[in-house]
Design a protein around this motif. Structure first.
Motif, PDB file in Angstrom:
ATOM      1  N   THR A  89      14.017  34.072 -20.650  1.00 17.92           N
ATOM      2  CA  THR A  89      12.753  34.267 -21.358  1.00 17.92           C
ATOM      3  C   THR A  89      11.793  33.118 -21.086  1.00 17.92           C
ATOM      4  OG1 THR A  89      13.923  35.486 -23.086  1.00 17.92           O
ATOM      5  CG2 THR A  89      11.730  34.675 -23.629  1.00 17.92           C
ATOM      6  N   LEU A  90      12.313  31.902 -21.052  1.00 18.35           N
ATOM      7  CA  LEU A  90      11.450  30.759 -20.741  1.00 18.35           C
ATOM      8  C   LEU A  90      10.871  30.881 -19.339  1.00 18.35           C
ATOM      9  CD1 LEU A  90      13.449  27.769 -22.298  1.00 18.35           C
ATOM     10  CD2 LEU A  90      11.306  28.772 -23.118  1.00 18.35           C
ATOM     11  N   ALA A  91      11.673  31.344 -18.390  1.00 22.99           N
ATOM     12  CA  ALA A  91      11.164  31.527 -17.028  1.00 22.99           C
ATOM     13  C   ALA A  91      10.068  32.577 -17.003  1.00 22.99           C
ATOM     14  CB  ALA A  91      12.311  31.919 -16.099  1.00 22.99           C
ATOM     15  N   LEU A  92      10.247  33.662 -17.726  1.00 21.48           N
ATOM     16  CA  LEU A  92       9.238  34.716 -17.775  1.00 21.48           C
ATOM     17  C   LEU A  92       7.954  34.209 -18.428  1.00 21.48           C
ATOM     18  CD1 LEU A  92       8.431  37.691 -17.424  1.00 21.48           C
ATOM     19  CD2 LEU A  92       9.474  38.146 -19.656  1.00 21.48           C
ATOM     20  N   VAL A  93       8.094  33.506 -19.547  1.00 17.61           N
ATOM     21  CA  VAL A  93       6.911  32.961 -20.227  1.00 17.61           C
ATOM     22  C   VAL A  93       6.225  31.929 -19.345  1.00 17.61           C
ATOM     23  CG1 VAL A  93       6.137  31.603 -22.213  1.00 17.61           C
ATOM     24  CG2 VAL A  93       7.793  33.438 -22.534  1.00 17.61           C
ATOM     25  N   GLY A  94       7.017  31.107 -18.669  1.00 18.62           N
ATOM     26  CA  GLY A  94       6.433  30.092 -17.787  1.00 18.62           C
ATOM     27  C   GLY A  94       5.655  30.709 -16.650  1.00 18.62           C
ATOM     28  N   ALA A  95       6.192  31.784 -16.074  1.00 14.08           N
ATOM     29  CA  ALA A  95       5.477  32.461 -14.990  1.00 14.08           C
ATOM     30  C   ALA A  95       4.157  33.015 -15.485  1.00 14.08           C
ATOM     31  CB  ALA A  95       6.343  33.573 -14.410  1.00 14.08           C
ATOM     32  N   GLY A  96       4.172  33.652 -16.645  1.00  7.05           N
ATOM     33  CA  GLY A  96       2.928  34.190 -17.192  1.00  7.05           C
ATOM     34  C   GLY A  96       1.917  33.110 -17.506  1.00  7.05           C
ATOM     35  N   ALA A  97       2.386  31.998 -18.055  1.00  9.97           N
ATOM     36  CA  ALA A  97       1.465  30.903 -18.393  1.00  9.97           C
ATOM     37  C   ALA A  97       0.870  30.290 -17.136  1.00  9.97           C
ATOM     38  CB  ALA A  97       2.213  29.853 -19.213  1.00  9.97           C
ATOM     39  N   ALA A  98       1.684  30.137 -16.082  1.00 10.49           N
ATOM     40  CA  ALA A  98       1.176  29.557 -14.846  1.00 10.49           C
ATOM     41  C   ALA A  98       0.126  30.453 -14.207  1.00 10.49           C
ATOM     42  CB  ALA A  98       2.335  29.308 -13.877  1.00 10.49           C
ATOM     43  N   VAL A  99       0.352  31.757 -14.248  1.00 12.80           N
ATOM     44  CA  VAL A  99      -0.660  32.688 -13.742  1.00 12.80           C
ATOM     45  C   VAL A  99      -1.951  32.554 -14.525  1.00 12.80           C
ATOM     46  CG1 VAL A  99      -1.248  35.126 -13.510  1.00 12.80           C
ATOM     47  CG2 VAL A  99       0.999  34.315 -12.762  1.00 12.80           C
ATOM     48  N   ALA A 100      -1.821  32.434 -15.853  1.00 11.38           N
ATOM     49  CA  ALA A 100      -3.000  32.374 -16.715  1.00 11.38           C
ATOM     50  C   ALA A 100      -3.859  31.148 -16.451  1.00 11.38           C
ATOM     51  CB  ALA A 100      -2.571  32.399 -18.180  1.00 11.38           C
ATOM     52  N   VAL A 101      -3.240  30.028 -16.043  1.00 16.13           N
ATOM     53  CA  VAL A 101      -4.017  28.799 -15.825  1.00 16.13           C
ATOM     54  C   VAL A 101      -4.280  28.549 -14.338  1.00 16.13           C
ATOM     55  CG1 VAL A 101      -3.179  27.759 -17.953  1.00 16.13           C
ATOM     56  CG2 VAL A 101      -1.933  27.349 -15.801  1.00 16.13           C
ATOM     57  N   GLY A 102      -3.966  29.552 -13.493  1.00 11.91           N
ATOM     58  CA  GLY A 102      -4.278  29.416 -12.083  1.00 11.91           C
ATOM     59  C   GLY A 102      -3.375  28.484 -11.331  1.00 11.91           C
ATOM     60  N   ARG A 103      -2.065  28.487 -11.610  1.00 12.34           N
ATOM     61  CA  ARG A 103      -1.113  27.634 -10.897  1.00 12.34           C
ATOM     62  C   ARG A 103      -0.130  28.540 -10.144  1.00 12.34           C
ATOM     63  NH1 ARG A 103      -1.128  22.521 -13.412  1.00 12.34           N
ATOM     64  NH2 ARG A 103       0.279  21.876 -11.715  1.00 12.34           N
ATOM     65  N   PRO A 104      -0.549  29.054  -8.965  1.00  9.32           N
ATOM     66  CA  PRO A 104       0.276  30.052  -8.271  1.00  9.32           C
ATOM     67  C   PRO A 104       1.643  29.524  -7.830  1.00  9.32           C
ATOM     68  CG  PRO A 104      -1.549  29.327  -6.897  1.00  9.32           C
ATOM     69  CD  PRO A 104      -1.802  28.773  -8.253  1.00  9.32           C
ATOM     70  N   ARG A 105       1.721  28.273  -7.410  1.00 10.15           N
ATOM     71  CA  ARG A 105       3.021  27.753  -6.964  1.00 10.15           C
ATOM     72  C   ARG A 105       4.023  27.720  -8.112  1.00 10.15           C
ATOM     73  NH1 ARG A 105       5.587  22.790  -6.517  1.00 10.15           N
ATOM     74  NH2 ARG A 105       6.980  22.578  -4.694  1.00 10.15           N
ATOM     75  N   GLU A 106       3.591  27.186  -9.246  1.00 14.65           N
ATOM     76  CA  GLU A 106       4.470  27.133 -10.415  1.00 14.65           C
ATOM     77  C   GLU A 106       4.824  28.544 -10.889  1.00 14.65           C
ATOM     78  OE1 GLU A 106       1.889  25.348  -9.888  1.00 14.65           O
ATOM     79  OE2 GLU A 106       2.448  23.236 -10.135  1.00 14.65           O
ATOM     80  N   ALA A 107       3.832  29.458 -10.800  1.00 19.34           N
ATOM     81  CA  ALA A 107       4.106  30.841 -11.197  1.00 19.34           C
ATOM     82  C   ALA A 107       5.174  31.457 -10.300  1.00 19.34           C
ATOM     83  CB  ALA A 107       2.823  31.664 -11.148  1.00 19.34           C
ATOM     84  N   ALA A 108       5.094  31.187  -8.997  1.00 14.37           N
ATOM     85  CA  ALA A 108       6.081  31.750  -8.070  1.00 14.37           C
ATOM     86  C   ALA A 108       7.476  31.192  -8.355  1.00 14.37           C
ATOM     87  CB  ALA A 108       5.670  31.442  -6.640  1.00 14.37           C
ATOM     88  N   LEU A 109       7.563  29.881  -8.615  1.00 16.73           N
ATOM     89  CA  LEU A 109       8.866  29.277  -8.909  1.00 16.73           C
ATOM     90  C   LEU A 109       9.463  29.846 -10.192  1.00 16.73           C
ATOM     91  CD1 LEU A 109       8.172  25.543  -7.987  1.00 16.73           C
ATOM     92  CD2 LEU A 109       9.617  27.174  -6.748  1.00 16.73           C
ATOM     93  N   ALA A 110       8.644  29.930 -11.230  1.00 20.75           N
ATOM     94  CA  ALA A 110       9.145  30.475 -12.501  1.00 20.75           C
ATOM     95  C   ALA A 110       9.506  31.947 -12.342  1.00 20.75           C
ATOM     96  CB  ALA A 110       8.096  30.289 -13.597  1.00 20.75           C
ATOM     97  N   GLY A 111       8.679  32.690 -11.575  1.00 19.11           N
ATOM     98  CA  GLY A 111       8.990  34.098 -11.353  1.00 19.11           C
ATOM     99  C   GLY A 111      10.284  34.287 -10.598  1.00 19.11           C
TER     100      GLY A 111
END
Length: 544
Positions: free
Chosen positions: A252-274
């Motif tokens: 769940t933390l990974a899913l929330v982290g991916a969504g948060a990274a997308v929301a703030v425009g951090r594609p690399r972090e979003a990809a890692l969390a995803g």
């Protein structure tokens, strides 16, 4: 245990067809028969309806049998209502989806004879039949886990004195989950021992829909309550496996982290969390799918779809339910039973003189100490209410307006009560046509709901068995204040008897302070919620 009257059987049910198979196997036993069977119908009344659900109808059985209604309050509350209206020294709890082997009763007798003097209970060995032609599904494997569960009440015998000492099941556990482990821990910590017997009981896998494993995640909220009540070591103390919750948190933390990274425009972090979420979700799916049916089995396609959908949904659902449980007990939880917060009074014969079918406010006469008792309850900060049968309406002897005029006069003389609830139906309406008449729980449940308290936080004060039967069925505590009209068997069956209203409310005030006094039936003649009387042959029907 050697005779036919040493144990009672209590079966909570929501009306599943498997109930009748269980009763068939119970009736066919060659060993010692139960003193009585209590089937607790825990189906809720239809929303907003005055009628209850169609009653569970039992065929004639070779031992005393009755049905008690609890209106959807959960298995813990249903079991409490069941055992509190029995009197045998042992209570055997059976789930309505088990089947008994032909020599179960004889094996039960041997198991109970083997229980030591300090033993409180004996657990059966559960056997879950699984398919022989294929690997079991996830739901079938989950059901099979009951074979190793500690103190599961699918078939668990408890000594009555132990149940009384710990006040039965904690009704704050609303599901068939953790309520049995909680009871076992409280019994063990009270100095008793629990044993495993030799009797074997079948627990077939009942039918379930595709989302049953997702709904099961609601139990994560109950795990929070277990930790609050029993400390961080409750799993080890109760022999409860850890489960997969830590992995659900990570997913769940990974899913929330991916969504948060997308929301703030951090594609690399979003990809890692995803990627982390995808890996954990795939691993969870693999763990659930591999032990199940194989490709080529007819069940494989449906099982694969179920596992895919629920494996994605379970981790966030589990975390959400855990957070909900933490919010619910954020201020802690008192020991069971919790303090009383409301006192519900019967009307005629308790607060006012019993003038049969009185529709005239001028004929109202308060019972001794009625005003003083209400003043004492209010001074203690407790909420108040009245729960009353008014069958004169159904009999054509009273109008609704007359009942409410009399109620208003009583309310004025007593300084105001928080809620008034009355049943206008007659005795012939009890059951399918009426969800409120005492000794049913409807009036008590409705009054508690309107006062904003739980039924187990209420104390019911009345003068006849119907009042106390309503309390037992609703899970409230109860005290009897007898009058000349109270039957001797009702006094004998009462959990607590007070000389007058002041003594009764004195008990309420003590219970409000969390003294832990049970105010529930003690050993001896038991109260029958189905009739509201003691089970003496002389007991007749309810009045009013």
């Amino acid at each position: 245990m050697t005779g036919p009257h040493d144990y009672a059987v209590v079966v909570p049910s929501i009306g599943r067809p498997s109930l009748y198979r269980l009763l068939e196997t119970l009736a066919g036993q060659a060993g010692p028969r139960p003193a009585e069977l209590v089937v607790v119908d825990d189906r809720p009344a239809p929303p907003g309806a005055s009628a209850a659900a169609s009653p569970i109808v039992l065929a004639a059985l070779p031992f005393p049998t009755r049905v008690v209604r609890t209106q959807g309050r959960g298995p813990a509350a249903a079991r409490n209502a069941g055992w509190r209206c029995t009197s045998a020294p042992w209570v055997v709890f059976l789930d309505d989806d088990v089947e008994l082997l032909p020599h179960w009763a004889q094996a039960l007798a041997e198991d109970l004879r083997a229980v030591p003097a300090d033993g409180a209970g004996s657990q059966a060995q559960l056997h879950v039949p699984l398919p022989g032609h294929r690997r079991p599904t996830d739901w079938e494997r989950g059901t099979a886990g009951l074979q190793d569960a500690a103190w599961a009440t699918a078939d668990m015998a408890y000594r009555r004195s132990a149940l009384e000492q710990v006040h039965g099941f904690d009704e704050r556990f609303p599901r068939a989950y953790r309520e049995d482990a909680d009871l076992a821990l409280r019994v063990l910590r009270a100095g008793w021992r629990l044993t495993r017997g030799e009797r074997v009981t079948l627990h077939p896998v009942r039918p379930a829909d595709d989302l049953v494993s997702l709904r099961a995640q609601r139990g994560n909220a109950d795990d929070v309550l277990m930790r609050v009540l029993h400390g961080p070591g409750w799993r080890e103390d109760g022999d409860v496996p850890t489960g997969a919750f830590p992995r659900h948190v990570a997913t769940t933390l990974a899913l929330v982290g991916a969504g948060a990274a997308v929301a703030v425009g951090r594609p690399r972090e979003a990809a890692l969390a995803g990627a982390a979420w995808a890996f954990l979700s795939t691993d969870f799916l693999r763990r659930r799918l591999l032990p199940g049916p194989r490709p080529g089995d007819p069940e494989f396609g449906a099982e694969a779809r179920r596992m895919l959908v629920t494996s994605l949904a379970i981790p966030p659902a589990a975390v959400a339910h855990r957070l909900r449980g933490a919010w619910r007990v954020r201020r802690g939880a008192p020991a069971w039973p919790p303090p009383v917060r409301a006192v519900l009074f019967d009307r005629d014969g308790t607060l006012v003189r019993d003038v049969p079918y009185n529709g005239d406010p001028d004929r109202v006469k308060l019972m001794p100490f009625a005003r003083e008792a209400l003043d004492a309850v209010r001074a203690a900060g407790l909420r108040t209410g009245v729960v009353s049968n008014q069958s004169g309406v159904a009999r054509g002897l009273l109008t609704i307006r007359q009942v409410e005029d009399v109620n208003a006069e009583i309310d004025r003389r007593l300084g105001g009560l928080g809620v008034w609830r009355y049943c206008p139906h007659g005795p012939e309406s009890s059951g399918a046509d009426c969800a409120c008449r005492k000794p049913g729980p409807g009036l008590v449940l409705a009054a508690a709901r309107e006062l904003g308290v739980e039924p187990y936080e209420c104390l019911v004060v009345g003068d006849i068995g119907a009042d106390l039967g309503a309390a037992v069925s609703a899970g409230a505590r109860a005290v009897l204040v007898p009058t000349a009209q109270t039957r001797p068997e009702e006094v004998a069956a009462a959990p607590v008897v007070a000389a007058d209203l002041l003594e009764a409310v004195g008990l309420a005030v003590r219970l409000a302070g969390g003294t832990g006094e049970p105010a529930h039936p003690a050993p001896g003649p038991a109260l029958d919620p189905a009739s509201g009387t003691g089970r003496s042959p002389a007991a007749g029907g309810t009045r009013r």
